[in-house]
Design a protein around this motif. Structure first.
Motif, PDB file in Angstrom:
ATOM      1  N   MET A 184     -81.146 -47.595 -27.848  1.00 18.13           N
ATOM      2  CA  MET A 184     -80.556 -48.093 -26.607  1.00 18.13           C
ATOM      3  C   MET A 184     -79.240 -47.372 -26.333  1.00 18.13           C
ATOM      4  O   MET A 184     -78.473 -47.096 -27.254  1.00 18.13           O
ATOM      5  CB  MET A 184     -80.327 -49.597 -26.679  1.00 18.13           C
ATOM      6  N   CYS A 185     -79.004 -47.093 -25.103  1.00 19.13           N
ATOM      7  CA  CYS A 185     -77.762 -46.446 -24.688  1.00 19.13           C
ATOM      8  C   CYS A 185     -76.693 -47.525 -24.527  1.00 19.13           C
ATOM      9  O   CYS A 185     -76.818 -48.419 -23.706  1.00 19.13           O
ATOM     10  CB  CYS A 185     -77.975 -45.707 -23.378  1.00 19.13           C
TER      11      CYS A 185
ATOM     12  N   GLU B 218     -75.398 -47.928 -15.106  1.00 18.60           N
ATOM     13  CA  GLU B 218     -76.549 -47.957 -14.212  1.00 18.60           C
ATOM     14  C   GLU B 218     -76.101 -47.545 -12.820  1.00 18.60           C
ATOM     15  O   GLU B 218     -75.142 -48.091 -12.271  1.00 18.60           O
ATOM     16  CB  GLU B 218     -77.141 -49.358 -14.159  1.00 18.60           C
ATOM     17  N   VAL B 219     -76.766 -46.571 -12.274  1.00 18.49           N
ATOM     18  CA  VAL B 219     -76.432 -46.063 -10.948  1.00 18.49           C
ATOM     19  C   VAL B 219     -77.547 -46.458 -10.003  1.00 18.49           C
ATOM     20  O   VAL B 219     -78.695 -46.062 -10.173  1.00 18.49           O
ATOM     21  CB  VAL B 219     -76.253 -44.526 -10.981  1.00 18.49           C
ATOM     22  N   ASP B 220     -77.181 -47.229  -8.973  1.00 12.98           N
ATOM     23  CA  ASP B 220     -78.179 -47.671  -8.004  1.00 12.98           C
ATOM     24  C   ASP B 220     -77.997 -46.900  -6.694  1.00 12.98           C
ATOM     25  O   ASP B 220     -77.114 -46.063  -6.560  1.00 12.98           O
ATOM     26  CB  ASP B 220     -78.087 -49.180  -7.793  1.00 12.98           C
TER      27      ASP B 220
ATOM     28  N   ASP C 121     -83.524 -56.532 -28.450  1.00  8.22           N
ATOM     29  CA  ASP C 121     -83.732 -55.305 -29.195  1.00  8.22           C
ATOM     30  C   ASP C 121     -85.230 -55.119 -29.410  1.00  8.22           C
ATOM     31  O   ASP C 121     -85.852 -55.896 -30.138  1.00  8.22           O
ATOM     32  CB  ASP C 121     -82.978 -55.377 -30.512  1.00  8.22           C
ATOM     33  N   PRO C 122     -85.849 -54.129 -28.788  1.00  7.39           N
ATOM     34  CA  PRO C 122     -87.301 -53.962 -28.892  1.00  7.39           C
ATOM     35  C   PRO C 122     -87.765 -53.243 -30.149  1.00  7.39           C
ATOM     36  O   PRO C 122     -88.958 -53.014 -30.316  1.00  7.39           O
ATOM     37  CB  PRO C 122     -87.631 -53.136 -27.651  1.00  7.39           C
ATOM     38  N   ARG C 123     -86.880 -52.880 -31.066  1.00  8.96           N
ATOM     39  CA  ARG C 123     -87.296 -52.179 -32.278  1.00  8.96           C
ATOM     40  C   ARG C 123     -88.023 -53.141 -33.217  1.00  8.96           C
ATOM     41  O   ARG C 123     -87.744 -54.328 -33.263  1.00  8.96           O
ATOM     42  CB  ARG C 123     -86.082 -51.603 -33.016  1.00  8.96           C
ATOM     43  N   GLY C 124     -88.958 -52.581 -33.946  1.00 14.44           N
ATOM     44  CA  GLY C 124     -89.647 -53.407 -34.935  1.00 14.44           C
ATOM     45  C   GLY C 124     -91.100 -53.030 -35.074  1.00 14.44           C
ATOM     46  O   GLY C 124     -91.577 -52.032 -34.543  1.00 14.44           O
ATOM     47  N   LEU C 125     -91.833 -53.872 -35.792  1.00 17.16           N
ATOM     48  CA  LEU C 125     -93.249 -53.660 -36.048  1.00 17.16           C
ATOM     49  C   LEU C 125     -94.034 -54.619 -35.165  1.00 17.16           C
ATOM     50  O   LEU C 125     -93.860 -55.840 -35.239  1.00 17.16           O
ATOM     51  CB  LEU C 125     -93.568 -53.912 -37.525  1.00 17.16           C
ATOM     52  N   TYR C 126     -94.892 -54.077 -34.331  1.00 15.19           N
ATOM     53  CA  TYR C 126     -95.731 -54.888 -33.437  1.00 15.19           C
ATOM     54  C   TYR C 126     -97.163 -54.854 -33.962  1.00 15.19           C
ATOM     55  O   TYR C 126     -97.661 -53.812 -34.362  1.00 15.19           O
ATOM     56  CB  TYR C 126     -95.679 -54.354 -32.005  1.00 15.19           C
ATOM     57  N   VAL C 127     -97.812 -56.009 -33.922  1.00 12.64           N
ATOM     58  CA  VAL C 127     -99.174 -56.127 -34.427  1.00 12.64           C
ATOM     59  C   VAL C 127    -100.055 -56.682 -33.314  1.00 12.64           C
ATOM     60  O   VAL C 127     -99.695 -57.640 -32.635  1.00 12.64           O
ATOM     61  CB  VAL C 127     -99.225 -57.063 -35.659  1.00 12.64           C
TER      62      VAL C 127
END
Length: 80
Positions: free
Chosen positions: A23-24, A29-31, A1-7
């Motif tokens: 996020m979906c 995913e279609v290749d 999960d890339p959500r959050g506070l980045y410093v």
């Protein structure tokens, strides 16, 4: 999960970044092989439908044509 506070800290500087990422969860995913399979299936289905329509609507060329209504009416003296 890339959500959050980045410093990010460089030397005496400190920068922060708040990330809101959605996020979906129901995504598929279609290749490239999937897309090409869909296109090929669509082309084959279209050709099959075209051949079916041609076969259903094609006239029987071996039979002689019936006399037209106009010829039948002209032969009847009541309508002349």
């Amino acid at each position: 999960d890339p959500r959050g506070l980045y410093v990010c800290e460089t030397g005496n500087q400190r920068k922060s970044l708040q990330v809101h990422y959605r996020m979906c969860q129901n995504c598929i995913e279609v290749d490239a092989p999937t897309i090409s399979g869909i296109v090929i299936a669509d082309v084959v289905a279209t050709l099959f439908l075209a051949v079916a329509v041609y076969c259903v609507t094609a006239h029987d060329r071996g039979h002689t044509s019936r006399a037209s209504d106009r010829q039948n009416l002209l032969a009847n003296e009541l309508y002349q």
